[in-house]
Design an enzyme around this catalytic site. Structure first.
Site, PDB file in Angstrom:
ATOM      1  N   CYS A   1       1.011  -0.978   0.331  1.00 17.26           N
ATOM      2  CA  CYS A   1      -0.219  -0.128  -0.143  1.00 17.26           C
ATOM      3  C   CYS A   1       0.772   1.355  -0.084  1.00 17.26           C
ATOM      4  O   CYS A   1       1.092   2.451  -0.350  1.00 17.26           O
ATOM      5  CB  CYS A   1      -1.193   0.216   1.425  1.00 17.26           C
ATOM      6  SG  CYS A   1      -2.371  -1.069   1.053  1.00 17.26           S
TER       7      CYS A   1
ATOM      8  N   HIS B   1       2.182   1.992  -3.437  1.00 17.28           N
ATOM      9  CA  HIS B   1       1.067   1.870  -4.412  1.00 17.28           C
ATOM     10  C   HIS B   1       0.810   3.845  -4.336  1.00 17.28           C
ATOM     11  O   HIS B   1       0.705   4.210  -5.215  1.00 17.28           O
ATOM     12  CB  HIS B   1      -0.073   1.189  -4.230  1.00 17.28           C
ATOM     13  CG  HIS B   1      -0.984   1.340  -4.887  1.00 17.28           C
ATOM     14  ND1 HIS B   1      -1.504   0.659  -5.867  1.00 17.28           N
ATOM     15  CD2 HIS B   1      -2.547   1.794  -4.493  1.00 17.28           C
ATOM     16  CE1 HIS B   1      -2.790   0.932  -6.573  1.00 17.28           C
ATOM     17  NE2 HIS B   1      -2.928   2.332  -5.840  1.00 17.28           N
ATOM     18  N   GLU B   2       0.451   4.098  -3.211  1.00 18.13           N
ATOM     19  CA  GLU B   2       0.014   5.289  -2.884  1.00 18.13           C
ATOM     20  C   GLU B   2       2.177   6.453  -3.221  1.00 18.13           C
ATOM     21  O   GLU B   2       1.126   7.378  -3.823  1.00 18.13           O
ATOM     22  CB  GLU B   2      -0.050   5.731  -1.387  1.00 18.13           C
ATOM     23  CG  GLU B   2      -1.195   4.719  -1.093  1.00 18.13           C
ATOM     24  CD  GLU B   2      -2.765   4.819  -1.967  1.00 18.13           C
ATOM     25  OE1 GLU B   2      -2.474   5.498  -2.723  1.00 18.13           O
ATOM     26  OE2 GLU B   2      -3.706   4.316  -1.500  1.00 18.13           O
ATOM     27  N   ILE B   3       3.097   6.233  -3.339  1.00 21.69           N
ATOM     28  CA  ILE B   3       3.720   6.629  -3.489  1.00 21.69           C
ATOM     29  C   ILE B   3       3.688   7.080  -5.021  1.00 21.69           C
ATOM     30  O   ILE B   3       4.460   7.821  -5.044  1.00 21.69           O
ATOM     31  CB  ILE B   3       5.453   6.781  -2.491  1.00 21.69           C
ATOM     32  CG1 ILE B   3       5.183   6.769  -1.093  1.00 21.69           C
ATOM     33  CG2 ILE B   3       6.583   6.995  -2.828  1.00 21.69           C
ATOM     34  CD1 ILE B   3       6.054   6.111  -0.152  1.00 21.69           C
TER      35      ILE B   3
ATOM     36  N   LEU C   1       1.675   9.729  -5.796  1.00 24.17           N
ATOM     37  CA  LEU C   1       2.384  10.924  -5.708  1.00 24.17           C
ATOM     38  C   LEU C   1       3.250  11.565  -6.662  1.00 24.17           C
ATOM     39  O   LEU C   1       3.707  12.847  -6.887  1.00 24.17           O
ATOM     40  CB  LEU C   1       2.784  10.574  -4.378  1.00 24.17           C
ATOM     41  CG  LEU C   1       1.479  10.890  -2.958  1.00 24.17           C
ATOM     42  CD1 LEU C   1       2.449  10.485  -1.799  1.00 24.17           C
ATOM     43  CD2 LEU C   1       0.956  11.502  -3.191  1.00 24.17           C
TER      44      LEU C   1
END
Length: 164
Positions: A129, A132-134, A137
Site C-alpha cells: 500500500c 502504491h500510494e507513493i 504521488l
C-alpha cells in the site's frame, strides 16, 4: 469533514507529480480529514491528495478499521529484494483490479500532521500500500506497473464500463 470528488482514470491530474508539504497548518489537517472521509466513502484502504486533485505529498491508509495512518512527504529509503504479488486497484478506477509485483518490505521516512519526522519498516500488504500510494504521488498510476498486454486489456474494459 467533507467527502471530495475523486478524479476518475485517465484524468491528467493522476499523472502529475505532487509537491512536498511545507505548511503544517489547519488546512493540512482539513485535507487529511477530508481524505479519510473520502477514502471511507469510496470505499478504499488508501487515498492520496492527488486522487482528489490536490497536488501535495499526502496520503492516508486504513488497513485496520478505525486505525488511520497518515503519511506526509513520504520517501522510501530502502526496499527488500524479496517481492510479492498482490491484487491492486484504485479509488479512481473502482471495481478494477490486477495483480502487481512489488518489494515485500520497505523502509519509509515521512512526517505527521505536526511536521514531526518518522521512520517505519512495513512489510506485506502494508508495504504494498505504501508503494502504491507513493507511486501515485509521483504521478505513476498503478496501471503503469502492469505489462502492456494486461494494461491495455484492463483499460479497454474500463472504457467499455464507462460508456452509457
Amino acid at each position: 469533514m467533507a467527502i471530495r470528488p475523486i478524479l476518475p482514470y485517465p484524468h491528467p491530474g493522476l499523472s502529475e507529480i505532487c509537491a512536498p508539504v511545507i505548511d503544517f497548518d489547519d488546512q493540512l489537517q482539513t485535507l487529511v480529514t477530508d481524505l479519510i472521509d473520502t477514502m471511507r466513502a469510496a470505499p478504499g484502504v488508501g487515498i492520496t491528495a492527488a486522487h482528489i486533485g490536490v497536488k501535495q505529498r499526502v496520503f492516508v491508509l486504513e488497513l485496520t478499521p478505525g486505525t488511520v495512518l497518515t503519511y506526509i512527504n513520504p520517501e522510501i529509503l530502502d526496499q527488500s529484494a524479496q517481492t510479492m504479488r498482490h491484487m491492486e486497484g484504485s479509488v479512481s478506477m473502482p471495481g478494477f483490479t490486477e495483480e502487481v509485483e512489488r518489494p515485500s518490505e520497505v523502509e519509509v521516512k515521512f512526517q505527521d500532521t505536526s511536521g514531526m519526522e518518522h521512520r517505519q519498516t512495513a512489510e506485506g500488504f502494508h508495504a504494498i500500500c505504501i508503494q502504491h500510494e507513493i507511486d501515485q504521488l509521483d504521478g505513476l498510476f498503478w496501471l503503469k506497473r502492469l505489462s502492456k498486454l494486461k494494461r491495455d486489456r484492463l483499460v479497454k474494459k474500463w472504457e467499455k464500463s464507462r460508456k452509457p
